[in-house]
Enzyme design. Sequence first.
Site, PDB file in Angstrom:
ATOM      1  N   CYS A 262      38.990  74.594 122.218  1.00 58.96           N
ATOM      2  CA  CYS A 262      37.733  75.350 122.350  1.00 58.96           C
ATOM      3  C   CYS A 262      37.009  75.508 121.019  1.00 58.96           C
ATOM      4  O   CYS A 262      35.779  75.653 120.988  1.00 58.96           O
ATOM      5  CB  CYS A 262      37.995  76.709 122.989  1.00 58.96           C
ATOM      6  SG  CYS A 262      39.261  77.703 122.158  1.00 58.96           S
TER       7      CYS A 262
ATOM      8  N   HIS B   2      33.339  81.892 120.085  1.00 59.77           N
ATOM      9  CA  HIS B   2      33.755  81.403 118.765  1.00 59.77           C
ATOM     10  C   HIS B   2      32.516  81.143 117.911  1.00 59.77           C
ATOM     11  O   HIS B   2      31.636  80.356 118.287  1.00 59.77           O
ATOM     12  CB  HIS B   2      34.549  80.101 118.895  1.00 59.77           C
ATOM     13  CG  HIS B   2      35.926  80.280 119.435  1.00 59.77           C
ATOM     14  ND1 HIS B   2      36.502  81.519 119.654  1.00 59.77           N
ATOM     15  CD2 HIS B   2      36.869  79.358 119.790  1.00 59.77           C
ATOM     16  CE1 HIS B   2      37.742  81.349 120.121  1.00 59.77           C
ATOM     17  NE2 HIS B   2      37.978  80.057 120.214  1.00 59.77           N
TER      18      HIS B   2
END
Length: 364
Positions: free
Chosen positions: A160, A254
């Site tokens: 990810c 993120h």
Amino acid sequence: MPNNKRLSAAVVGATGIAGQQFILALDNHPWFEMRYLAASERSAGKSYIDALTDEKTKTLRWYCNEPIPENMKKMKVLQAEKLPVDDLDIVFTALESDAAKVLEPMYAQKKPVISTASAFRYEEDVPIFIPGVNMEQADIINVQKKKRGWKGFITPIPNCTTTGLAASLKPLQDTFGIDTVIMTSMQAISGAGRSPGVLALDITDNVIPYIHNEEDKVEKETKKILGQYLEGKIIPAAIKVSATCTRVGVLDGHTETVYVSMKKDADPDKVKKTFKNYGKDFLSMKLPSSPPEFFVVHDDPMRPQPRLDRDLYGGMAVVIGRVRKDPALPNGIKYVVLSHNTKIGAAKGAVNVAEWLYKKGYIS
């Protein structure tokens, strides 16, 4: 809908965090119909909601913000090793790497497998897809099937943390060429699952400066994703990538600071225009999980922020801000990129890959 047919699908690893995200991504999907849920022997034979409920405390181990879809609660969970693959058109897996090494080839002998696991990412004949970024590598699927004698195939998505970085680098690589990339991540707690190192006393008032194996994954995967498919192989991009990966006290999303030394000089306005114009061919396919624009580019220097931007377009946007010159690097540009680690960076991104493969005839 391609071929006017809904594909029958299964989610393996359905009780885990990534599996739960698959449940949401596939709920009422116009092209894929959930046929089976599968998990470990411990959950097999139970209804989905019972498999998620702790027997002693009666607490529900459902970790998504959205509620469990009603039509999934009573579905029986099968043992992953006994999944009736012949009844399916596609298998989505959300397994730990060790289990994926065993189970995914079993399924791929007969059917396409779209995976969030890292088990096969670094195999020579296996692509690592980000929807809209490197789908031109898809013909390696036929190489994989022939080499391994499978009717199906395995296509994992990246780590990810790699997703936002590699996606944002693609238009820069295509337009200007890239020599060197330096990235520092500020990764959300949800990316660690329920594992040690992100307990409240660890992450509160703190930054965890190391995530096991994360930097190596980002560096390897970025080069492969940005590589060239040539004569049956993916040739990794000849760029230098240096990553520092940290964990911060953010629930989802993120954030990464990215510094790029490019082969051609470009001012920030031209770079922002390049981001804004990217991905039109992919978006014109109007896949069910695709966002209306590939990159959202902010002029506001206070954006992107996880809390404000991570859920844009259902978590499928890549959000970019603070694009500016970097005086320390030749032809240097630096920016901040944000992507939702459990949406585009996990199950929903994998479903988007499957949509593209279905529309292009790799899945039927």
